[in-house]
Design an enzyme around this catalytic site. Structure first.
Site, PDB file in Angstrom:
ATOM      1  N   GLY A   1     -21.037  -5.171 -50.690  1.00 61.94           N
ATOM      2  CA  GLY A   1     -21.786  -6.416 -50.677  1.00 61.94           C
ATOM      3  C   GLY A   1     -21.697  -7.130 -49.345  1.00 61.94           C
ATOM      4  O   GLY A   1     -21.484  -6.526 -48.291  1.00 61.94           O
ATOM      5  N   SER A   2     -21.799  -8.444 -49.377  1.00 60.96           N
ATOM      6  CA  SER A   2     -21.952  -9.253 -48.164  1.00 60.96           C
ATOM      7  C   SER A   2     -20.729  -9.263 -47.254  1.00 60.96           C
ATOM      8  O   SER A   2     -20.795  -9.798 -46.144  1.00 60.96           O
ATOM      9  CB  SER A   2     -22.293 -10.692 -48.547  1.00 60.96           C
ATOM     10  N   ALA A   3     -19.614  -8.681 -47.688  1.00 59.70           N
ATOM     11  CA  ALA A   3     -18.424  -8.663 -46.848  1.00 59.70           C
ATOM     12  C   ALA A   3     -18.676  -7.992 -45.504  1.00 59.70           C
ATOM     13  O   ALA A   3     -18.002  -8.289 -44.514  1.00 59.70           O
ATOM     14  CB  ALA A   3     -17.276  -7.952 -47.578  1.00 59.70           C
TER      15      ALA A   3
END
Length: 680
Positions: free
Chosen positions: A360-362
């Site tokens: 994800g956005s990590a």
């Protein structure tokens, strides 16, 4: 002269006759190597993690040319004094025993044609003719089965090499009785063997690894490798993780004994030609006290979600890595798995390096840096965050419409749309984008753009091996469809999968200013341990830079500021958890959509649930980082995660800095080993 010669002959015969005859009969010198205790393992503060537990041991050292009947006779005698587990006795062992006991009848079953075969071929033919009825009484006779179990061990012993017959669950009575009857048990001896003892039980046990069982020796697939390095087939060796990776360090120097035999193979004399030396010890980078706290935190936070949302049966794992971003030293590495049927946790920390998940956005820090370096965005570039759609692809958006956002706001607020534009601009001219338009003709091939973006990610350790000092690690899954929609998914961590260790290396590279450092679990190798702890240093494991990010330093500084805002700015996605922390943290949150598939009643694979992976990467302090971390909690139910990734991240950082403060008060430092050992 005659008198003189007679006297000399008498001297030779009477005084030196026996020695002279032995010298005449001497035929061969054989050298054997006896194993020694393995090296120990300690944590970074000198606390003992892996020890050698002494065990009573009964061994067999066979002379050369010993016959099967002699081994059977020895097994029958030894069975009177010890109990032996019979699980490994095979049908072949039973048939072989029956043939030895009924040789005349067994060989009478051979046909005239079979009687013309060689002795070896006749034996195999005889074994094939032994029936289940023949060995029925053997199967029902526990004493005979124990004899066969002992003989099986005797058969595995190489000539003149001690082989363990039993060292598990030997009672003091067994040990004493065998010792008392050694004179009637040729080749049998009693001694002390060693068993690995993991002092902290399950904690960190996965990464310590295991060694081969007694009697199993070298794994079949690695026989050639170890034999070429002067191992014996019955040597116990490391089979996984640190025990395997540092096998040649931990095994030590065997004791060498030279045996002299006569023409019949009988042992004449033995002499120690080299003293044995215990294996070297490992000082690990791990802080076992922090490791225990991290294990506990993951279990507690997972249990809260499981108890609150019992219908979600797909939440099973919590994965965490903590390291020093400047050296690559791993401080804690944990993976906890929950069994929904047994309602219990088990330590499965190996999943941190073996299991890969959508992050994800990590990973958006890597996407923004790729945008800077490729020239498609500049510091301060902004886009309007609203749903985006390209012809023949589904609509894509952020979690809400964010409006105009610049690069820092895109990181802090976690804008998907900003990352979409970065990826699309890397593929061509999207300055005049219109909703649902076709892909412009100027756009590069999507597969080339995806390759370019992946190459940027690899500089941070995403999609490649981290180089950790373990025998194996996974690198994640790479999707093979490069269409524009999936290219955008990649830019927000919704396509390729990565391990928790890869995410830790990625955030460490950003934290330390652009150096991808090899993570490692061993801090130093020390000479053989004494009972008082670590001995003198043999070799220090120094930090190793795998690569430096090839881009302007100001770009990395800009992303660092974006990460700080995620944790400490009112608009940051993790500000509500981290803004009050005194240790000045920074990082990036992540949520990735995931689907669970399973076979239905017809055996067809179908989707059974929509879930999310919740991730978090970070470091602290922001201005001088000393600890970096990654968190992955896969397959959390939609809207039922309750920010578990943030809670775990917050608590493990708290634990690290609380321990640091406590140790500073007590004057404990990892650089003062003698002081640490005294405190322990």
């Amino acid at each position: 002269m005659f008198a003189f010669l007679i006297v000399q002959l008498g001297i030779v015969q009477i005084l030196h006759g026996e020695a002279a005859q032995k010298e005449i009969e001497r035929t061969e010198d054989t050298t054997t190597a006896n194993p020694v205790p393995r090296g120990k393992m300690y944590d970074r503060y000198g606390r003992l993690l892996v020890d050698n537990k002494p065990l009573y041991s009964i061994t067999y050292t066979p002379p050369k040319n010993v016959q099967p009947s002699e081994k059977l006779d020895l097994a029958e005698k030894l069975a009177q004094y010890i109990d032996k587990n019979t699980d490994k006795v095979t049908e072949w062992d039973k048939k072989d025993y029956w043939v030895m006991q009924n040789r005349e009848e067994a060989y009478s079953r051979l046909t005239p044609e079979e009687q013309e075969l060689s002795s070896k071929e006749q034996y195999y033919a005889v074994i094939e003719k032994v029936t289940d009825e023949d060995i029925k009484e053997i199967n029902e006779n526990k004493q005979v089965l124990e004899i066969l179990a002992i003989k099986r061990e005797l058969d595995q012993a190489p000539a003149l090499t001690p082989h363990i017959i039993k060292n598990q669950n030997i009672s003091e009575k067994e040990y004493a009785v065998v010792a008392e009857h050694l004179s009637e048990l040729p080749g049998i001896n009693v001694s002390t063997d060693w068993e690995r003892e993991k002092v902290y039980g399950e904690t960190f046990a996965n990464f310590i690894g295991g060694i081969s069982d007694h009697g199993d020796g070298i794994p079949r697939e690695k026989v050639d490798y170890y034999l070429s390095r002067q191992y014996s087939r019955n040597d116990r060796v490391g089979e996984s993780f640190l025990e395997e990776e540092y096998e040649t360090v931990l095994k030590g120097q065997k004791e060498l004994i030279e045996h002299v035999t006569d023409q019949s193979g009988k042992l004449i004399d033995s002499e120690v030609v080299r003293e044995g030396k215990q294996g070297k010890s490992l000082k690990l980078t791990v802080d076992i006290e922090l490791q225990e706290k991290v294990d506990k935190i993951i279990r507690e936070e997972m249990k809260k979600i499981i108890d609150k949302y019992p219908r979600n049966k797909y939440l099973k794992d919590g994965l965490v890595v903590m390291s020093d971003p400047k050296t690559g030293e791993i401080l804690a590495i944990s993976g906890q798995r929950y069994d929904h049927e047994k309602h219990e946790f088990t330590d499965q920390s190996y999943r941190v390096v073996y299991d890969a998940h959508r992050p994800g956005s990590a990973v958006k820090g890597a996407t923004v840096l790729a945008g800077y370096d490729s020239g498609v965005i500049n510091i301060g570039s902004s886009f309007y965050d609203a749903p985006i759609k390209i012809s023949q692809t589904p609509e894509k958006s952020s979690y809400i419409t964010l409006g105009h956002v610049n690069d820092l706001e895109a990181i802090a607020k976690s804008s998907n749309v900003y990352m979409f534009y970065v990826a699309l601009r890397m593929g061509g001219d999207y300055t005049n984008y219109r909703y649902a338009q076709n892909v412009p003709s100027k756009v590069k091939d999507s597969d080339k753009t995806l390759l370019e973006l992946r190459n940027y990610f690899k500089q941070f350790g995403l999609g490649v091996e981290t180089g950790v000092d373990l025998p194996y690690e996974a690198t994640g899954y790479k999707g093979d469809s490069p269409n524009p929609g999936l290219l955008m998914d990649y830019a927000i961590g919704q396509y390729d999968t990565f391990t928790a260790l890869q995410l830790n290396q990625y955030v460490s590279t950003i934290a330390n200013g652009g150096y991808r450092i090899q993570p490692h679990l061993v801090k130093g190798i020390y000479n053989s341990s004494s009972d008082n702890g670590l001995n003198s240093l043999y070799k220090s494991i120094e930090p190793k830079v795998l690569n430096q990010i090839e881009m302007d330093e100001k770009y990395i500084n800009r992303v660092q500021e974006g990460f700080r805002r995620v944790f400490q700015h009112p608009n940051g996605t993790a500000d509500h958890v981290f803004n009050s922390k005194s240790y000045n943290p920074a990082g990036k949150t992540g949520t990735a959509q995931n689907e669970i598939y399973a076979p239905n009643a017809k055996g067809e694979i179908e989707k059974v649930a929509d879930v999310e992976n919740l991730t978090l990467v970070g470091y602290a302090p922001y201005d001088d980082p000393e600890v970096a971390f990654s968190v992955i909690v896969p397959n959390v139910g939609l809207e039922s995660g309750d920010g578990i990734n943030l809670q775990i991240g917050s608590r493990i950082l708290d634990a690290y800095f609380d321990l640091k403060e406590e140790r500073q008060k007590n004057g404990i430092s990892i650089n003062n080993e003698q002081e640490n050992n005294e405190n322990d």
